[in-house]
Design an enzyme around this catalytic site. Structure first.
Site, PDB file in Angstrom:
ATOM      1  N   LYS A  11      10.654 -22.059   2.744  1.00  9.17           N
ATOM      2  CA  LYS A  11       9.730 -23.068   3.258  1.00  9.17           C
ATOM      3  C   LYS A  11       9.368 -24.102   2.190  1.00  9.17           C
ATOM      4  O   LYS A  11       9.672 -23.927   1.001  1.00  9.17           O
ATOM      5  CB  LYS A  11       8.486 -22.363   3.789  1.00  9.17           C
ATOM      6  CG  LYS A  11       8.790 -21.409   4.952  1.00  9.17           C
ATOM      7  CD  LYS A  11       7.507 -20.801   5.482  1.00  9.17           C
ATOM      8  CE  LYS A  11       7.779 -19.872   6.646  1.00  9.17           C
ATOM      9  NZ  LYS A  11       6.523 -19.339   7.206  1.00  9.17           N
ATOM     10  N   TYR A  51       8.323 -23.586  16.361  1.00 13.65           N
ATOM     11  CA  TYR A  51       7.154 -22.704  16.367  1.00 13.65           C
ATOM     12  C   TYR A  51       6.375 -22.788  17.690  1.00 13.65           C
ATOM     13  O   TYR A  51       5.179 -22.472  17.708  1.00 13.65           O
ATOM     14  CB  TYR A  51       6.239 -23.050  15.199  1.00 13.65           C
ATOM     15  CG  TYR A  51       6.739 -22.504  13.863  1.00 13.65           C
ATOM     16  CD1 TYR A  51       6.791 -21.136  13.624  1.00 13.65           C
ATOM     17  CD2 TYR A  51       7.152 -23.351  12.847  1.00 13.65           C
ATOM     18  CE1 TYR A  51       7.239 -20.624  12.420  1.00 13.65           C
ATOM     19  CE2 TYR A  51       7.601 -22.851  11.626  1.00 13.65           C
ATOM     20  CZ  TYR A  51       7.637 -21.480  11.427  1.00 13.65           C
ATOM     21  OH  TYR A  51       8.084 -20.977  10.224  1.00 13.65           O
ATOM     22  N   ASN A 114       3.629 -19.218   3.082  1.00  8.83           N
ATOM     23  CA  ASN A 114       4.136 -17.890   2.713  1.00  8.83           C
ATOM     24  C   ASN A 114       5.610 -17.874   2.324  1.00  8.83           C
ATOM     25  O   ASN A 114       6.283 -16.865   2.473  1.00  8.83           O
ATOM     26  CB  ASN A 114       3.805 -16.876   3.817  1.00  8.83           C
ATOM     27  CG  ASN A 114       4.433 -17.199   5.138  1.00  8.83           C
ATOM     28  OD1 ASN A 114       5.110 -18.210   5.270  1.00  8.83           O
ATOM     29  ND2 ASN A 114       4.234 -16.343   6.122  1.00  8.83           N
ATOM     30  N   HIS A 117      10.599 -17.562   5.840  1.00 11.42           N
ATOM     31  CA  HIS A 117      10.560 -17.110   7.230  1.00 11.42           C
ATOM     32  C   HIS A 117      11.693 -16.118   7.449  1.00 11.42           C
ATOM     33  O   HIS A 117      12.776 -16.285   6.905  1.00 11.42           O
ATOM     34  CB  HIS A 117      10.753 -18.308   8.170  1.00 11.42           C
ATOM     35  CG  HIS A 117      11.012 -17.924   9.604  1.00 11.42           C
ATOM     36  ND1 HIS A 117      10.000 -17.568  10.456  1.00 11.42           N
ATOM     37  CD2 HIS A 117      12.159 -17.790  10.307  1.00 11.42           C
ATOM     38  CE1 HIS A 117      10.522 -17.257  11.649  1.00 11.42           C
ATOM     39  NE2 HIS A 117      11.827 -17.381  11.578  1.00 11.42           N
ATOM     40  N   GLU A 128      17.069 -19.028  16.710  1.00 13.17           N
ATOM     41  CA  GLU A 128      16.686 -19.813  15.526  1.00 13.17           C
ATOM     42  C   GLU A 128      17.911 -20.272  14.735  1.00 13.17           C
ATOM     43  O   GLU A 128      17.948 -21.398  14.229  1.00 13.17           O
ATOM     44  CB  GLU A 128      15.744 -18.988  14.645  1.00 13.17           C
ATOM     45  CG  GLU A 128      14.404 -18.753  15.320  1.00 13.17           C
ATOM     46  CD  GLU A 128      13.510 -17.735  14.624  1.00 13.17           C
ATOM     47  OE1 GLU A 128      12.412 -17.474  15.136  1.00 13.17           O
ATOM     48  OE2 GLU A 128      13.914 -17.194  13.558  1.00 13.17           O
TER      49      GLU A 128
HETATM   50  P1  CMP Z   1       6.333 -17.228   9.931  1.00 16.13           P
HETATM   51  O1  CMP Z   1       6.605 -15.780   9.820  1.00 16.13           O
HETATM   52  O2  CMP Z   1       7.381 -18.200   9.569  1.00 16.13           O
HETATM   53  O3  CMP Z   1       5.879 -17.560  11.416  1.00 16.13           O
HETATM   54  C1  CMP Z   1       4.699 -18.179  11.789  1.00 16.13           C
HETATM   55  C2  CMP Z   1       4.010 -18.818  10.643  1.00 16.13           C
HETATM   56  O4  CMP Z   1       2.702 -19.238  10.913  1.00 16.13           O
HETATM   57  C3  CMP Z   1       3.852 -17.808   9.522  1.00 16.13           C
HETATM   58  O5  CMP Z   1       5.090 -17.531   8.961  1.00 16.13           O
HETATM   59  C4  CMP Z   1       2.838 -18.490   8.639  1.00 16.13           C
HETATM   60  O6  CMP Z   1       3.426 -19.555   7.887  1.00 16.13           O
HETATM   61  C5  CMP Z   1       1.937 -19.094   9.716  1.00 16.13           C
HETATM   62  N1  CMP Z   1       0.813 -18.208  10.020  1.00 16.13           N
HETATM   63  C6  CMP Z   1       0.844 -17.005  10.608  1.00 16.13           C
HETATM   64  N2  CMP Z   1      -0.380 -16.495  10.732  1.00 16.13           N
HETATM   65  C7  CMP Z   1      -1.230 -17.400  10.204  1.00 16.13           C
HETATM   66  C8  CMP Z   1      -2.639 -17.452  10.047  1.00 16.13           C
HETATM   67  N3  CMP Z   1      -3.427 -16.451  10.467  1.00 16.13           N
HETATM   68  N4  CMP Z   1      -3.175 -18.543   9.479  1.00 16.13           N
HETATM   69  C9  CMP Z   1      -2.363 -19.546   9.077  1.00 16.13           C
HETATM   70  N5  CMP Z   1      -1.003 -19.557   9.199  1.00 16.13           N
HETATM   71  C10 CMP Z   1      -0.456 -18.491   9.761  1.00 16.13           C
END
Ligand code: CMP
Length: 139
Positions: A11, A51, A114, A117, A128
């Protein structure tokens, strides 16, 4: 039955911090073969579509802004039991909960930013992967 492919994105935060090489090294060292890969940037429409499942969530607008703010690395990875094994390698969504040695524990700043993905099912891995790559781009 589990298939042998999953989809990942490194990311914008991981790319900005210069972690592409280290994360790809960890992915390769963990037995995943890269069968498609590119550096690209999501448009707002791309991120909203990718998303879409989260579009009712309170963090959706921030998620779209974050995922579009700079380049990402998109890749399809191959390994036995790829989806489950890759989710183990990346760790929990929130890096505070991620196991030691996982990619998110090492490189993620927060639950929203984070670093990486990983698809959550074989069905989503196929969807995806097809979102980013044609058959001609995949080896
Ligand atoms: P990902 O696993 O790529 O899929 C959804 C994304 O939304 C996740 O990683 C995070 O980047 C974001 N995300 C998921 N939960 C939260 C949360 N509680 N608050 C903010 N961002 C979130």
């Amino acid at each position: 039955m589990a298939t042998n492919r999953t989809f990942t994105m490194l990311k914008p935060d991981a790319v900005e911090k210069g972690h592409i090489g280290a994360i790809l090294e960890k992915i390769s060292a963990s037995g995943f073969k890269i069968v498609a890969m590119k550096l690209t940037q999501l448009t707002k429409a791309d991120a909203e579509e990718f998303y879409a499942i989260h579009n009712e969530r309170p963090f959706f607008a921030d998620l779209v802004e974050y995922m579009t703010r700079g380049p990402i690395v998109a890749a399809i990875l191959e390994k036995d039991n790829a989806v489950e094994d890759f989710r183990t390698l990346i760790g929990a969504t929130n890096p505070e909960d991620a196991a030691e040695g996982t990619i998110r524990k090492l490189y993620a700043a927060s639950i929203s930013e984070n670093a990486v993905h990983g698809s959550d099912s074989d069905e989503n891995a196929a969807i995806e992967g097809a979102f980013h790559f044609s058959g001609r781009d995949t080896f």
